[in-house]
Design a protein around this motif. Sequence first.
Motif, PDB file in Angstrom:
ATOM      1  N   LEU A  91       0.837  -1.204   0.000  1.00  0.00           N
ATOM      2  CA  LEU A  91       0.000   0.000   0.000  1.00  0.00           C
ATOM      3  C   LEU A  91       0.867   1.246   0.000  1.00  0.00           C
ATOM      4  O   LEU A  91       1.905   1.295   0.660  1.00  0.00           O
ATOM      5  N   LYS A  92       0.423   2.252  -0.741  1.00  0.00           N
ATOM      6  CA  LYS A  92       1.024   3.581  -0.680  1.00  0.00           C
ATOM      7  C   LYS A  92      -0.091   4.537  -0.301  1.00  0.00           C
ATOM      8  O   LYS A  92      -1.201   4.481  -0.848  1.00  0.00           O
ATOM      9  N   HIS A  93       0.181   5.405   0.665  1.00  0.00           N
ATOM     10  CA  HIS A  93      -0.783   6.389   1.146  1.00  0.00           C
ATOM     11  C   HIS A  93      -0.271   7.775   0.756  1.00  0.00           C
ATOM     12  O   HIS A  93       0.830   8.156   1.153  1.00  0.00           O
ATOM     13  N   LEU A  94      -1.053   8.510  -0.004  1.00  0.00           N
ATOM     14  CA  LEU A  94      -0.727   9.882  -0.367  1.00  0.00           C
ATOM     15  C   LEU A  94      -1.546  10.780   0.548  1.00  0.00           C
ATOM     16  O   LEU A  94      -2.773  10.778   0.495  1.00  0.00           O
ATOM     17  N   LEU A  95      -0.857  11.496   1.399  1.00  0.00           N
ATOM     18  CA  LEU A  95      -1.492  12.279   2.440  1.00  0.00           C
ATOM     19  C   LEU A  95      -1.210  13.761   2.222  1.00  0.00           C
ATOM     20  O   LEU A  95      -0.054  14.168   2.095  1.00  0.00           O
ATOM     21  N   ALA A  96      -2.274  14.544   2.154  1.00  0.00           N
ATOM     22  CA  ALA A  96      -2.152  16.002   2.058  1.00  0.00           C
ATOM     23  C   ALA A  96      -2.751  16.602   3.325  1.00  0.00           C
ATOM     24  O   ALA A  96      -3.879  16.275   3.698  1.00  0.00           O
ATOM     25  N   ARG A  97      -1.967  17.433   4.005  1.00  0.00           N
ATOM     26  CA  ARG A  97      -2.430  18.080   5.237  1.00  0.00           C
ATOM     27  C   ARG A  97      -2.222  19.585   5.143  1.00  0.00           C
ATOM     28  O   ARG A  97      -1.241  20.041   4.562  1.00  0.00           O
ATOM     29  N   ALA A  98      -3.130  20.320   5.773  1.00  0.00           N
ATOM     30  CA  ALA A  98      -3.019  21.782   5.811  1.00  0.00           C
ATOM     31  C   ALA A  98      -1.888  22.180   6.749  1.00  0.00           C
ATOM     32  O   ALA A  98      -1.692  21.576   7.800  1.00  0.00           O
ATOM     33  N   LEU A  99      -1.167  23.206   6.345  1.00  0.00           N
ATOM     34  CA  LEU A  99      -0.109  23.780   7.171  1.00  0.00           C
ATOM     35  C   LEU A  99      -0.371  25.282   7.306  1.00  0.00           C
ATOM     36  O   LEU A  99       0.279  26.098   6.649  1.00  0.00           O
ATOM     37  N   PRO A 100      -1.343  25.657   8.139  1.00  0.00           N
ATOM     38  CA  PRO A 100      -1.694  27.080   8.237  1.00  0.00           C
ATOM     39  C   PRO A 100      -0.528  27.954   8.692  1.00  0.00           C
ATOM     40  O   PRO A 100      -0.468  29.137   8.337  1.00  0.00           O
ATOM     41  N   GLU A 101       0.416  27.372   9.412  1.00  0.00           N
ATOM     42  CA  GLU A 101       1.552  28.166   9.888  1.00  0.00           C
ATOM     43  C   GLU A 101       2.476  28.610   8.748  1.00  0.00           C
ATOM     44  O   GLU A 101       3.317  29.484   8.926  1.00  0.00           O
ATOM     45  N   PHE A 102       2.317  28.010   7.554  1.00  0.00           N
ATOM     46  CA  PHE A 102       3.134  28.386   6.400  1.00  0.00           C
ATOM     47  C   PHE A 102       2.310  29.113   5.335  1.00  0.00           C
ATOM     48  O   PHE A 102       2.760  29.293   4.214  1.00  0.00           O
ATOM     49  N   LYS A 103       1.112  29.544   5.691  1.00  0.00           N
ATOM     50  CA  LYS A 103       0.209  30.183   4.721  1.00  0.00           C
ATOM     51  C   LYS A 103       0.858  31.388   4.042  1.00  0.00           C
ATOM     52  O   LYS A 103       0.721  31.578   2.834  1.00  0.00           O
ATOM     53  N   GLU A 104       1.600  32.189   4.803  1.00  0.00           N
ATOM     54  CA  GLU A 104       2.205  33.394   4.222  1.00  0.00           C
ATOM     55  C   GLU A 104       3.258  33.059   3.168  1.00  0.00           C
ATOM     56  O   GLU A 104       3.544  33.881   2.303  1.00  0.00           O
TER      57      GLU A 104
END
Length: 194
Positions: A91-104
């Motif tokens: 299995l391969k899991h492609l995970l996308a997560r928000a990084l609000p601390e890097f929004k700028e």
Amino acid sequence: MDALKLPDSPAVHHYPEGWESNTWEGRVTVAFSHPRYGWIDMVILCDAGTNLCRVRLSDVFDPFPDMLDWLCNIARGNLPALLTIDEEGQLKHLLARALPEFKETGHDVELRIIGDGYDELKQCPTLESFFLTRINRRQFLREYHRCLKSWLENVYDDSQWHIRASEEDCDGPPHPLENLRNLDLERLASLLPD
């Protein structure tokens, strides 16, 4: 499977030293091989460091409809978003997560690819991190859409993807699509940020 169901593992949650620096930010591109005997190689490449990962796509467990859903979730900001691809046993899991601390910085999404591995010391299965970078969501989605659309129009050969004589030939589920060219990429295109 959602991101919360992945095991608590360094492959899922660990960040390398220097994660805060912009060296982890990059542009991503995707390439798909010619289909052959029900297999397609998908390569994801990022210009940050040496981030490159090959994922084997199998006709038996056709990932394309789920892949489109995953991309649409990222486009809508429904994060974390997880795509699990069955490479016929691995299995391969492609995970996308928000990084609000890097929004700028504009690179406010983490893209991580995690897969089955083996811990030689503990002599047991484990998860390994194969790819980790911070991406610009807009660039990633536009590039993925462009690459997938071009591949479907110019390279894809259904006779080499759907090779089973009948559904009894394998244990996998029936194909959700008769032909990948019927994949509704307009669903994603309509969500692409300007």
